[in-house]
Write a protein that holds these residues in place. Structure first.
Motif, mmCIF file in Angstrom:
data_model
loop_
_atom_site.group_PDB
_atom_site.id
_atom_site.type_symbol
_atom_site.label_atom_id
_atom_site.label_comp_id
_atom_site.label_asym_id
_atom_site.label_seq_id
_atom_site.Cartn_x
_atom_site.Cartn_y
_atom_site.Cartn_z
ATOM 1 N N LYS A 140 -2.563 -3.499 14.408
ATOM 2 C CA LYS A 140 -2.408 -3.224 12.967
ATOM 3 C C LYS A 140 -3.288 -4.116 12.127
ATOM 4 C CE LYS A 140 1.863 -4.526 13.865
ATOM 5 N NZ LYS A 140 3.308 -4.440 13.786
ATOM 6 N N ASP B 225 2.498 1.546 16.483
ATOM 7 C CA ASP B 225 3.577 0.773 15.880
ATOM 8 C C ASP B 225 4.791 1.703 15.803
ATOM 9 O OD1 ASP B 225 4.614 -1.501 14.735
ATOM 10 O OD2 ASP B 225 2.927 -1.747 13.349
ATOM 11 N N SER B 226 5.949 1.254 16.285
ATOM 12 C CA SER B 226 7.080 2.183 16.448
ATOM 13 C C SER B 226 7.464 2.837 15.116
ATOM 14 C CB SER B 226 8.283 1.451 17.052
ATOM 15 O OG SER B 226 8.612 0.339 16.258
ATOM 16 N N GLU B 227 7.384 2.058 14.026
ATOM 17 C CA GLU B 227 7.765 2.603 12.716
ATOM 18 C C GLU B 227 6.794 3.697 12.282
ATOM 19 O OE1 GLU B 227 7.299 -0.518 13.518
ATOM 20 O OE2 GLU B 227 9.232 -1.508 13.235
ATOM 21 N N ASN C 47 5.335 -9.362 9.509
ATOM 22 C CA ASN C 47 5.044 -8.142 10.270
ATOM 23 C C ASN C 47 5.387 -6.909 9.445
ATOM 24 O OD1 ASN C 47 4.391 -6.557 12.672
ATOM 25 N ND2 ASN C 47 6.578 -6.158 12.779
ATOM 26 N N LYS C 48 6.534 -6.935 8.756
ATOM 27 C CA LYS C 48 6.917 -5.762 7.953
ATOM 28 C C LYS C 48 5.935 -5.592 6.798
ATOM 29 C CE LYS C 48 9.401 -4.222 9.821
ATOM 30 N NZ LYS C 48 9.234 -3.236 10.935
ATOM 31 N N GLU D 292 2.957 -4.015 8.134
ATOM 32 C CA GLU D 292 3.284 -2.606 8.391
ATOM 33 C C GLU D 292 3.313 -1.791 7.106
ATOM 34 O OE1 GLU D 292 5.757 -3.217 12.542
ATOM 35 O OE2 GLU D 292 6.782 -2.347 10.828
HETATM 36 MG MG MG Z 1 6.495 -2.301 14.281
#
Ligand code: MG
Ligand code: NDP
Length: 400
Positions: free
Chosen positions: A132, A157-159, A229-230, A233
């Motif tokens: 990312k 990225d899972s999200e 991290n968020k 993201e």
């Molecule tokens: Mg993630």
């Protein structure tokens, strides 16, 4: 399924020795009829890379230095493995863009992954994006390159993989045009979700890396603990889905079962659920638009029993606020945020700064560094370098 797959897909895994790299190879090994490894890269874990080469027999392996290359070549020769060894960033870009390659898994951590990932994009590959930081640093240039080359960019990225699965196929027309009101980006809250602010002063790298739900590399584990991290993201989602920062809401969801949601104007909210195992998004992107077995156990809703949601606490986790500000400022601000964070996380992992100082350092660097447009990759790396220099200056000033 037979005829749907015309030929075996050749795959380069950048960052093969890492957490995402190993999960990718686990999925690939389950489907030898579909996938073949073309190239693998490692950085410090050369013995692990050797074992992966012996197991997956890639045409190429890439290492950072000639010392590492000598060591790997010796091991390969002893194992009777014909893998050719390449060196450095040039080698990474070569295996990312090679004509034989169909798909590139971009799973190097940090800014080091930007040039090889872009090389894959520019060569028009199917690019599975875990790295990312590459997109955060160079968002506009990166997405321009995707459009120009016709590269298929799929989020790992899972999200973002969840959001991708909950979006209509034509979301590139614009969120408004397809009836999306907002994106709900879920966050586990990390290992310090309930840690009082005062106690955050004394948390150790080991505690920060002990994520309650996910097993990941050390850098992203610290990012999850700080919630930076968020923030990364959020910026990543703005680029991938052409969203404004204000259209993305962060929702803390401690169980990490819902991986994100899309809220439509008619009141429908679509979510993607699954066990917290990266082999699900990896399989989804590898096989897209088909579906394949990932090795992930079926979700047991009765065992999970409940799903909780909370608003994020930006007092205790100021990194989230800083990232949102950088997203709104745009231009060089996200690259500066990312670079300052990379230096700060490194210093924290080495025991040179305390956990809350990660945010303190990023905030000062963002304040000091003017926001400038980034029209070229050189400009991106110049902003990255200036931010790293300011961060190192911060460390010197604070005697670390
Ligand atoms: Mg993630
Ligand atoms: P790891 O630290 O486990 O792996 C990183 C990989 O990059 C390793 O192969 C490492 O090699 C290699 N590497 C490290 N530094 C360099 C460098 N300077 N040049 C070239 N290669 C380098 O990280 P993860 O697998 O956890 O994460 C990889 C990326 O995926 C990150 O961007 C992360 O944010 C993202 N991501 C990860 C998730 C996860 O669940 N792990 C979830 C979502 C996103 P070596 O190990 O040999 O030193």
């Amino acid at each position: 399924m037979g005829c749907a797959v015309t030929r075996v897909q050749r795959i380069t895994v950048l960052g093969a020795t890492g957490s995402i790299g190993l999960s990718t190879l686990d999925v690939i090994a389950r489907h030898p009829d579909r996938y073949q490894v073309f190239a693998l890269s490692g950085f410090s874990r050369i013995d692990e890379l050797l074992a992966l080469c012996v197991r997956h027999r890639p045409a190429y392996a890439v290492v950072p230095s000639s010392d590492a290359a000598v060591r790997l070549r010796e091991g390969l020769a002893a194992a009777g493995c014909a893998t050719e060894v390449l060196e450095g960033e040039g080698g990474l870009c070569q295996v990312a863009a090679a004509g034989e390659v169909d798909t590139v898994m971009a799973a190097i951590v940090g800014a080091a992954g930007l040039r090889p990932t872009l090389a894959a994009v520019e060569a028009g590959k199917k690019v599975l994006l875990a790295n990312k930081e590459a997109l955060v640093m160079s968002g506009a240039l990166f997405m321009d390159a995707v459009r120009r080359s016709g590269s298929v960019l799929l989020p790992i990225d899972s999200e973002h993989n969840a959001i991708f699965q909950c979006m209509p196929g034509d979301y590139a027309r614009g969120l408004g045009a397809v009836g999306v009101r907002r994106i709900l980006l879920t966050a586990s809250g990390g290992p310090f979700r309930e840690t009082p602010a005062e106690a955050l002063l004394d948390v150790t790298p080991e505690q920060a890396c002990a994520h309650p739900n996910w097993s990941m590399g050390r850098k992203i584990s610290v990012d999850s603990a700080s919630m930076l991290n968020k923030g990364l993201e959020l910026i990543e989602a703005c680029w991938l889905f052409d969203a404004k920062p204000a259209q993305i809401e962060v929702v803390v969801h401690p169980q990490s079962v819902i991986h994100s949601l899309v809220d439509y104007v008619d009141g429908s909210v679509l979510a993607q659920l699954g066990n917290p195992d990266m082999r699900t998004p990896i399989s989804n992107a590898l096989a897209w638009p088909e579906r394949i077995d990932s090795g992930v156990a079926p979700l047991d809703l009765f065992a999970i029993a409940r799903l909780d949601f909370q608003a994020p606490d930006e007092q205790r986790f100021p990194c989230l606020r800083l990232a949102r500000q950088a997203a709104e400022a745009g231009h060089s601000a996200p690259a500066v945020l990312n670079a300052a964070n990379e230096v700060a996380v490194d210093a924290f992992l080495q025991g040179r700064i305390r956990f809350p100082e990660i945010a303190g350092m990023i905030e000062q660097v963002l304040d000091q560094e003017p926001v400038v447009p980034l029209a070229t990759l050189d400009a991106v790396f110049a902003a990255d370098q200036r931010a790293r220099e300011l961060s190192r200056e911060w460390l010197r000033r604070h005697g670390r």
